[in-house]
Every structure is written in C-alpha cells, then in structure tokens.
Design a protein around this motif. Structure first.
Motif, PDB file in Angstrom:
ATOM      1  N   VAL A   1       0.922  -1.176   0.093  1.00 59.22           N
ATOM      2  CA  VAL A   1      -0.012  -0.107  -0.010  1.00 59.22           C
ATOM      3  C   VAL A   1       0.897   1.107   0.084  1.00 59.22           C
ATOM      4  O   VAL A   1       0.643   2.230  -0.805  1.00 59.22           O
ATOM      5  N   LEU A   2       1.961   1.225   0.767  1.00 64.08           N
ATOM      6  CA  LEU A   2       2.761   2.461   0.723  1.00 64.08           C
ATOM      7  C   LEU A   2       3.646   2.914  -0.366  1.00 64.08           C
ATOM      8  O   LEU A   2       3.682   3.909  -1.143  1.00 64.08           O
ATOM      9  N   ASP A   3       4.080   1.629  -0.970  1.00 67.81           N
ATOM     10  CA  ASP A   3       4.639   1.720  -2.345  1.00 67.81           C
ATOM     11  C   ASP A   3       3.663   1.987  -3.565  1.00 67.81           C
ATOM     12  O   ASP A   3       4.184   2.788  -4.300  1.00 67.81           O
ATOM     13  N   LEU A   4       2.429   1.557  -3.470  1.00 64.60           N
ATOM     14  CA  LEU A   4       1.524   2.179  -4.382  1.00 64.60           C
ATOM     15  C   LEU A   4       1.173   3.521  -4.232  1.00 64.60           C
ATOM     16  O   LEU A   4       1.224   4.219  -5.268  1.00 64.60           O
ATOM     17  N   THR A   5       1.281   4.242  -3.226  1.00 60.30           N
ATOM     18  CA  THR A   5       1.017   5.547  -2.823  1.00 60.30           C
ATOM     19  C   THR A   5       2.112   6.271  -3.612  1.00 60.30           C
ATOM     20  O   THR A   5       2.318   7.261  -4.052  1.00 60.30           O
ATOM     21  N   ALA A   6       3.411   5.750  -3.114  1.00 68.48           N
ATOM     22  CA  ALA A   6       4.901   6.540  -3.555  1.00 68.48           C
ATOM     23  C   ALA A   6       4.816   6.468  -4.955  1.00 68.48           C
ATOM     24  O   ALA A   6       5.403   7.157  -5.742  1.00 68.48           O
ATOM     25  N   THR A   7       4.140   5.302  -5.650  1.00 63.90           N
ATOM     26  CA  THR A   7       4.209   5.328  -7.284  1.00 63.90           C
ATOM     27  C   THR A   7       3.318   6.235  -7.957  1.00 63.90           C
ATOM     28  O   THR A   7       3.792   6.786  -8.859  1.00 63.90           O
ATOM     29  N   VAL A   8       2.155   6.341  -7.410  1.00 61.27           N
ATOM     30  CA  VAL A   8       1.095   7.218  -8.027  1.00 61.27           C
ATOM     31  C   VAL A   8       1.277   8.761  -7.678  1.00 61.27           C
ATOM     32  O   VAL A   8       0.451   9.571  -8.371  1.00 61.27           O
ATOM     33  N   ALA A   9       1.560   8.957  -6.578  1.00 64.52           N
ATOM     34  CA  ALA A   9       1.569  10.201  -5.956  1.00 64.52           C
ATOM     35  C   ALA A   9       2.722  11.093  -6.768  1.00 64.52           C
ATOM     36  O   ALA A   9       3.883  10.805  -6.750  1.00 64.52           O
ATOM     37  N   PRO A  10       2.253  12.367  -7.178  1.00 65.03           N
ATOM     38  CA  PRO A  10       3.118  13.372  -7.881  1.00 65.03           C
ATOM     39  C   PRO A  10       4.084  14.121  -6.844  1.00 65.03           C
ATOM     40  O   PRO A  10       3.761  15.348  -6.820  1.00 65.03           O
ATOM     41  N   ASN A  11       4.629  13.306  -5.752  1.00 70.23           N
ATOM     42  CA  ASN A  11       5.366  14.146  -4.731  1.00 70.23           C
ATOM     43  C   ASN A  11       6.868  13.444  -4.534  1.00 70.23           C
ATOM     44  O   ASN A  11       6.905  13.291  -3.461  1.00 70.23           O
ATOM     45  N   TRP A  12       7.494  13.281  -5.442  1.00 73.48           N
ATOM     46  CA  TRP A  12       9.084  12.846  -5.095  1.00 73.48           C
ATOM     47  C   TRP A  12       9.897  14.001  -4.729  1.00 73.48           C
ATOM     48  O   TRP A  12      10.610  13.660  -3.869  1.00 73.48           O
ATOM     49  N   ARG A  13       9.799  15.056  -5.293  1.00 69.91           N
ATOM     50  CA  ARG A  13      10.320  16.335  -4.828  1.00 69.91           C
ATOM     51  C   ARG A  13       9.570  17.324  -4.961  1.00 69.91           C
ATOM     52  O   ARG A  13       8.440  17.484  -5.810  1.00 69.91           O
TER      53      ARG A  13
END
Length: 279
Positions: free
Chosen positions: A32-44
């Motif tokens: 679930v955490l990886d899915l959020t990190a993949t689709v959310a546009p907030n890496w920086r």
C-alpha cells in the motif's frame, strides 16, 4: 536423519507460525505504501519559484507534475516538462516501481496457500518462495527511491531549482520497501529448519501441553501380611489382609486387644439397716 531432540519439536496446535504472520502483515502494508509512492506526484517539491506567489510550489513525481499552493486543496496537474521526464532515473523508477507492485502481489498469491492456518502444518517451501518474491519486490522499491534521493538536486527540469525539498513519496517508498524486505526475509528463513525448529514457531511438547514430562512412579513391593486364622476348622494360615475379617472371629492379630470392661454386679439385697430417706 534428524536427531531425537529435533523430532520432539512440533507446531502449537493449528495456529500459523509467528514468522509467517509477521511476513503476511508487513507485505500488504508495504505494498500500500509503495502504491502511494508510485502514483502520487510528490517525489520532490520546488519552492521559491520566480514571478510566483511565495506560497506556490511545484510537485514532481515519476508520472505527473502538479502546481499548487499551501492553501489550495485542488492542485493544477498534468504540467508538461519534457526535460524532467527525459532523465534516466525517471524511466528506471517507473519500471522498477511498477514491477515491485506486481511482484509483491505474485509473492502474496504464492505465500497464502503455504501459510493457511486450516492445515495441520504449513507448506514451508511454498511460503518461503513467496517470502523470497516479497523480499525482491522490496529491493526493487528501495533501489529507485535511494537513487532518486541521491540525485535529488541534479535532476534536470525546466523549472528553476532554487529550493529543492524531498517529497513524502520518498519517505513512504522507503518505509514500504523496508516492510517488504523484512517481511519477505522472515518468511524465507522458515525454509531452513534451524535452532531445533524455533525459527518456524515450533515449540516443545511440554510447552504446548502446558505440563512437563513426569517420570513414571517407581513401583514398590509391599510385603503381604500372612497370619494364622483360628477358627473351628483348625489353625490355617491365610494371605488375606486382616482388615477383611471382623475382630469378633477370634483372629490372632499382632497387637493386643483392649479388654472389655467387666459387668458390674448389682446387689439388690440390703444388709444394712434402712434409713429414713429410703422410706
């Protein structure tokens, strides 16, 4: 051939071992955490943009770029930035993050039949293979996250890189990847029957039943009392305990009997002179 002490270890009733429960809980949480990190546009996030309000900033992910403010709840997404998406790290992150999500689902699908609790004993080989896949999916998540963090300030973009900050997707990606690595590794070590089965959640018979083995009671030979039985038929000897016979049968016992009190004689004749009270 395992030793006798190893064979004495057994599963506690029909409950799933703790190491498998640990892995089966961490793996979905990490997914679930990886899915959020993949689709959310907030890496920086890029702050301090020229000719913009001070509370406005840009969020950059691996799939989309959004412009928002600290007071706005509806960001403006789908911004074009060919320079940013042309970086090698973006292509690698896209492929590895999607592959990690798929491998995690495959690992869970393989591990579930091996750890199901309605069997007498789990299938450690199948559960271990599922744990290995989950472990690899965690590694595939950590690689792009760590790489992107390392080159955070050097990823090219059309927007000026004046104030570059780490986005929440990096944090979620690290946590999710660590969850999957730990869960998959713990499930995989169940293949090895080390420590007498303790790593598999197996416990000795004494701990399962809640009692310790007691030595068998030592048999003690009690001598039988052979005594003579007196009666009308002669003096014979019997091995039957004396408690079976009544004490009135005239048995010869090894202890003295109490003497019965003598009957008191009542003298009804008066030899003395009667008194007035007797009248």
């Amino acid at each position: 051939m395992p030793s006798r002490s190893t064979q004495e270890w057994m599963r506690m009733s029909m409950r799933t071992p703790g190491i498998l429960i640990f892995g089966m809980v961490l793996a979905p949480c990490g997914w679930v955490l990886d899915l959020t990190a993949t689709v959310a546009p907030n890496w920086r996030t890029l702050h301090g943009l020229p000719n913009t309000p001070p509370d406005e900033f840009i969020q950059q992910g691996i799939w989309d770029i959004c412009r928002t403010t600290t007071t706005s709840t509806r960001p403006l997404c789908s911004l074009q930035d060919t320079t940013y998406f042309g970086n090698q790290i973006i292509d690698v992150a896209q492929g590895l993050m999607v592959a990690s999500l798929i491998v995690t689902l495959i690992g869970l699908a393989v591990a579930i039949p091996g750890v199901r609790c309605w069997r007498d004993q789990p299938n450690w080989l199948v559960a271990g293979l599922g744990g290995l896949l989950i472990f690899l999916s965690g590694v595939m998540t950590i690689i792009p996250i760590a790489w992107y963090t390392h080159v955070l300030d050097s990823v090219a973009s059309v927007s000026p890189l004046t104030d570059v900050r780490v986005g929440y997707c990096i944090v979620l990606g690290y946590i999710g990847g660590i969850f999957e690595v730990l869960g998959g590794f713990v499930m995989f070590i169940g293949i090895c029957r080390c420590c007498g089965g303790k790593n598999r959640g197996e416990r000795p018979v004494e701990e399962v039943t809640g009692r310790q083995k007691r030595p068998e009671p030592r048999r003690v030979d009690v001598p039988r009392l052979d005594r003579a039985r007196s009666g009308a038929g002669g003096s014979g000897r019997s091995s039957v305990p004396y408690s079976k016979y009544s004490a009135d049968d005239g048995d010869d016992v090894s202890f003295p009997r109490a003497k019965s009190p003598a009957a008191r004689s009542v003298n009804t004749s008066y030899t003395s002179r009667p008194y007035d009270v007797d009248l």
